[in-house]
Write an enzyme that holds these catalytic residues in place. Structure first.
Site, PDB file in Angstrom:
ATOM      1  N   SER A 166      10.223   7.627   3.892  1.00 25.68           N
ATOM      2  CA  SER A 166      10.616   8.498   4.991  1.00 25.68           C
ATOM      3  C   SER A 166      10.186   7.887   6.314  1.00 25.68           C
ATOM      4  O   SER A 166       9.270   7.074   6.370  1.00 25.68           O
ATOM      5  CB  SER A 166       9.965   9.875   4.836  1.00 25.68           C
ATOM      6  OG  SER A 166      10.252  10.428   3.573  1.00 25.68           O
TER       7      SER A 166
ATOM      8  N   ASN B 166       6.789   4.813   6.231  1.00 25.58           N
ATOM      9  CA  ASN B 166       5.970   4.601   5.044  1.00 25.58           C
ATOM     10  C   ASN B 166       5.326   3.225   5.026  1.00 25.58           C
ATOM     11  O   ASN B 166       5.266   2.555   3.995  1.00 25.58           O
ATOM     12  CB  ASN B 166       6.749   4.849   3.762  1.00 25.58           C
ATOM     13  CG  ASN B 166       6.843   6.311   3.422  1.00 25.58           C
ATOM     14  OD1 ASN B 166       7.860   6.783   2.959  1.00 25.58           O
ATOM     15  ND2 ASN B 166       5.771   7.058   3.657  1.00 25.58           N
TER      16      ASN B 166
ATOM     17  N   GLU C 181      -0.827  -0.337 -11.234  1.00 25.65           N
ATOM     18  CA  GLU C 181      -1.917  -1.183 -11.739  1.00 25.65           C
ATOM     19  C   GLU C 181      -1.569  -1.824 -13.077  1.00 25.65           C
ATOM     20  O   GLU C 181      -1.851  -3.016 -13.302  1.00 25.65           O
ATOM     21  CB  GLU C 181      -3.185  -0.355 -11.858  1.00 25.65           C
ATOM     22  CG  GLU C 181      -3.728   0.110 -10.512  1.00 25.65           C
ATOM     23  CD  GLU C 181      -4.809   1.163 -10.655  1.00 25.65           C
ATOM     24  OE1 GLU C 181      -5.332   1.325 -11.769  1.00 25.65           O
ATOM     25  OE2 GLU C 181      -5.121   1.831  -9.646  1.00 25.65           O
TER      26      GLU C 181
ATOM     27  N   ALA D   1       5.784  10.223   2.963  1.00 25.18           N
ATOM     28  CA  ALA D   1       4.986   9.994   1.757  1.00 25.18           C
ATOM     29  C   ALA D   1       3.695   9.280   2.121  1.00 25.18           C
ATOM     30  O   ALA D   1       3.669   8.381   2.953  1.00 25.18           O
ATOM     31  CB  ALA D   1       5.780   9.175   0.742  1.00 25.18           C
TER      32      ALA D   1
ATOM     33  N   ASP E 274      -6.251   6.041 -10.048  1.00 22.80           N
ATOM     34  CA  ASP E 274      -6.611   4.806 -10.742  1.00 22.80           C
ATOM     35  C   ASP E 274      -6.247   4.921 -12.209  1.00 22.80           C
ATOM     36  O   ASP E 274      -6.353   6.002 -12.808  1.00 22.80           O
ATOM     37  CB  ASP E 274      -8.122   4.523 -10.641  1.00 22.80           C
ATOM     38  CG  ASP E 274      -8.517   3.864  -9.332  1.00 22.80           C
ATOM     39  OD1 ASP E 274      -7.629   3.342  -8.643  1.00 22.80           O
ATOM     40  OD2 ASP E 274      -9.720   3.885  -9.008  1.00 22.80           O
TER      41      ASP E 274
END
Length: 827
Positions: free
Chosen positions: A283, A523, A201, A351, A358
């Site tokens: 992965s 992923n 972010e 994953a 956040d």
């Protein structure tokens, strides 16, 4: 990996294997010793007497894999910890120090920044309080494991000349004793704080500001939406999408232009790349159920990609007793065996993509930067002071500050702001670990899902069972965010963007027995509508490399499933998107045109980056052509529209370096360029014309012509002379945090780069049979004796891995006994 290989027993005595080339004979009951000596039957259960009550038996096979037998939970994990200490004591010591922020204590001030970062990432008192609240049976898991580690430490103290791992001597310090807290922190620091703590972010915010500075507020915001979109309705999802399209999407055109086979998603956004962050390698996994499996009920092939290390990132073990009966392997020898089978079900992980973190932008009080604004008034930050011991220097004091949102990770004094990280799973780390441990006892989907519901961090869970059922859950405690929050950017910390509690587990992405009969993930996005600030899910996604093969239909054998892994491991993940468009553009060229011949040469390539003749270069000229073309294409399309720093973040790491740890993906810039080439047909709206009024055909032909001209100028005119040296796998002696986990002479250079799991395991289940085949290089043990002699299992899985073979895991007591090469008993 269809070709298992086993080793037959070579020893007839009962020994305690220290994982060194030499072994310490263990004092055992005379009857047991004479039974083994007189009959020579070391593979039979009779070779080891029934263990006394409260005892532990550890049986190792020809690859050094321990199978632990005990009647109680504490003893079972005591045996597990003992075996780990034999094989990986130095690796575990340094992992513990890396995750708890005590590396400086033994290696000096060079690791001070890391120790500070580690101390900031967790609160020791909070973790210890979670452990203290566990029921005794769950504490036995952690405390028993620590007791086993300490039990072997006592053996080292008694015989250091043979049993002390040489790495401790090389770095000049002694191993220290373990607690249940230490065992838990290995998991917290290497799994929860690595794979469930992602946020881009702040970096995204920096990109947005650069775009606004260069283009103005409105144009900058439009450009940001085009390069950091929130949803791409054409992006592949693990939970199959319903038949729907985004408003304004031209699905017919997309279908015509999109290659039939695709790759896997770039989980690292350009914004994160801009900041130099190293995101975890992605992965992959694919699973077939009853309708798509031939000769069995289900198959699960998992390739978790943690990068490559020596010792191996994962540890193999079998646990038998106290309700556990499983075999598999797991990172850093976690108490939770996260890749494996109990013969009723098999499981794996990749994953997780859930948005469970956040960043909050806190406005600081001008006169006191340790106070922040919340709901109209300034409030004091909380303070925790840490003392870091530094070898050869004075202790260092670290103040860790937190707001109501979480720990303060950075401060921007010029803007009078701080950034605090809020994790949905904070306070639930240990409960999540125990849920993962308990999951291995499940015998059905409902039992499995019940443990996923207790799992607060974001890691993908996969399931297959002996009846042919398959399933997927993306767990993680999902915040209920306010409507005014843009998840791509930091939230405002003044109270206007507070979470409204959490969503129920029913809201998490999950699917059981999908109609297509298979599940695939590399992923990519979990399900439609689930986005985060770092995924930037796209139609350009490497999981399609798997999907395209599985979508061909029919039932697959274990060998065919393994072949898919080998093909994906060598695939150029950029080629499949660009070659069809380039071939289409070439139709406008005369039949004898030299550029057309070059395009047909590239377009006819299967995309496999191999070195079949072993000359140290990739086969054929096409790898050189792709490496010459893509930088020019990306520059042509993007360089004049993006600020230099933003542009550079997209065009780094197009291909792996000669020795590279990363798991490659389609190039980050390819997502933007592919959408630009599709134009109105793109599934992400193109409000900014990256082609500057030119046609896609013109851009493709012009950039490719320039690349081929450069190749002929820099090399020879004949494409047959264009070659690219192969990249190789490197097994680093440092862990993923850059902390030594072996001596500096122990980095290993492996075979040609393969874009596959750090380990691979294939579980095949049916109502009456089960098999598990594993390759986890370099080997099971990282032990090096003080003399320098390495364990026989130091690197004995490297060749298996290089040739896509595997070792057969032993899943029943009879199979374990048949393949036992050593037995250890602990009173």
């Amino acid at each position: 990996m269809p070709q298992p290989r086993n080793r037959r027993s070579r020893r007839t005595s009962i020994v305690l294997i220290s994982s060194a080339a030499t072994a310490l004979t263990l004092a055992v009951p005379a009857a047991a010793a004479s039974m083994g000596a007189s009959t020579g039957v070391t593979r039979q259960e009779a070779a080891s007497p029934a263990a006394p009550a409260g005892a532990v038996t550890i049986k190792r096979d020809g690859y050094g894999i321990p199978h632990v037998y005990a009647a109680t939970t504490r003893d079972l994990f005591r045996g597990y910890g003992f075996a780990v200490a034999q094989d990986r004591l130095f690796q575990m010591e340094m992992s513990r120090r890396a995750t708890t922020g005590t590396v400086c204590e033994v290696l000096g001030s060079a690791y001070l920044a890391l120790d500070k970062d580690s101390r900031t990432g967790f609160d020791p008192a909070a973790i210890k309080a979670q452990i203290a609240r566990l029921p005794q049976a769950d504490r036995d898991i952690l405390d028993g494991y620590a007791a086993g580690m300490n039990e072997y430490l006592d053996r080292i103290i008694a015989d250091p000349d043979r049993l002390m791992p040489k790495q401790f001597l090389d770095y000049g310090f002694q191993p220290s004793r373990w607690t249940g807290y230490d065992v838990a922190m290995i998991w917290v620091g290497t799994m929860a704080n690595r794979y469930s703590d992602s946020s881009a972010e702040i970096q995204n915010y920096g990109v947005l500001q650069q775009l606004i500075d260069a283009n103005g507020a409105a144009a900058g915001a439009r450009l940001f939406d085009q390069i950091q979109w929130q949803q791409d309705p054409a992006a592949p999802t693990t939970v199959p999408r319903r038949a729907r399209t985004a408003r304004g999407a031209n699905t017919a055109a997309i279908a015509a232009l999109t290659p039939q086979a695709a790759g896997f998603s770039d989980a690292r956004p350009a914004a994160a790349a801009l900041a130099g962050e190293a995101a975890p390698s992605a992965s992959n996994i694919w699973i077939t159920g009853a309708s798509r499996t031939k000769g069995a009920a289900s198959m699960l092939l998992n390739g978790p990609q943690f990068q490559w290390f020596n010792p191996s990132y994962v540890y193999g073990v079998g646990l038998h007793g106290a309700g556990f009966d499983l075999a598999g392997n797991t990172p850093f020898a976690y108490p939770a065996v996260i890749f494996g089978t109990n013969r009723s079900i098999s499981w794996g992980s990749t994953a997780g993509p859930m948005n469970v973190v956040d960043m909050y932008q806190e406005r600081l009080e001008p006169a006191n930067p340790r106070r922040y604004l919340f709901r109209g008034s300034y409030r004091d930050m909380t303070l925790r002071t840490e003392t870091i011991k530094v070898k050869g220097a004075a202790d260092v004091t670290l103040d860790v500050l937190s707001t109501r949102h979480g720990v303060v990770t950075s401060v921007d004094p010029a803007k009078n702001t701080a950034y605090a990280k809020k994790r949905s799973w904070s306070g639930r780390e240990i409960a999540s670990l125990i849920a993962w441990v308990t999951m291995t006892k499940a015998r059905s989907w409902n039992q499995y899902a019940a443990q996923a519901a207790r799992f607060a961090i974001s890691i993908n869970w996969y399931y297959a069972d002996k009846r042919g059922n398959i399933g997927y859950i993306s767990p993680g405690l999902l915040p209920r965010r306010p409507a005014n929050q843009d998840v791509r950017l930091p939230a405002t910390g003044d109270g206007s963007m507070e979470w409204r509690g959490y969503l129920p587990f029913a809201a998490n992405p999950k699917v059981y027995n999908p109609r297509q009969g298979y599940l695939a993930n590399w992923n990519n996005q979990a399900a439609a509508g689930f986005n985060n600030d770092y995924g930037n899910w796209s139609v350009v996604d490497r999981v399609q490399e798997i999907i395209s093969q599985l979508d061909r239909g029919g039932r697959l054998t274990p060998s065919q499933l393994s072949d898919l892994n080998e093909r994906a491991s060598f695939q150029d993940l950029n080629h499949r998107y660009l070659a069809p468009l380039l071939r289409a553009a070439a139709r406008s060229l005369p039949a004898g045109d030299a550029l057309r011949r070059d395009i047909l040469l590239l377009g006819g390539w299967d995309g496999q980056t191999r070195d079949r003749d072993g000359n140290g270069s990739y086969d054929g000229p096409q790898p050189a052509m792709m490496r010459a073309w893509l930088p020019i294409l990306f520059q042509t399309v993007l360089a004049d529209d993006l600020p230099p720093a933003v542009y550079q973040s997209y065009v780094t790491n197009i291909y792996q370096l000669p020795v590279d740890q990363r798991s490659i993906r389609p190039a980050p810039a390819l997502k933007l360029v592919y959408n630009a080439l599709l134009g109105r047909a793109a599934s992400v709206p193109q409000t900014v014309d990256f082609l500057d009024g030119r046609t896609p055909q013109a851009v493709l032909l012009e950039s490719f012509r320039r690349a081929m001209t450069a190749l002929r100028t820099e090399r020879w005119a004949d494409p047959a002379s264009w070659s690219v040296p192969i990249s190789r796998l490197q097994f680093s002696h440092k862990n993923f945090l850059g902390v030594p986990q072996a001596s500096d002479t122990e980095t290993l250079t492996g075979p040609i780069y393969m874009n596959r799991g750090t380990e691979n395991h294939l579980a095949v289940l049916s109502p009456t049979r089960a098999s598990l085949c594993i390759a986890a290089p370099p080997g099971q043990s990282g032990f090096v004796a003080p003399s320098g002699q390495r364990s026989p299992h130091y690197d004995d899985q490297m060749d298996l891995y290089a040739t896509f073979r595997c070792r057969q895991e032993h899943l029943t007591r009879a199979a374990v006994n048949l393949n036992t090469e050593s037995v250890t008993t602990l009173p």
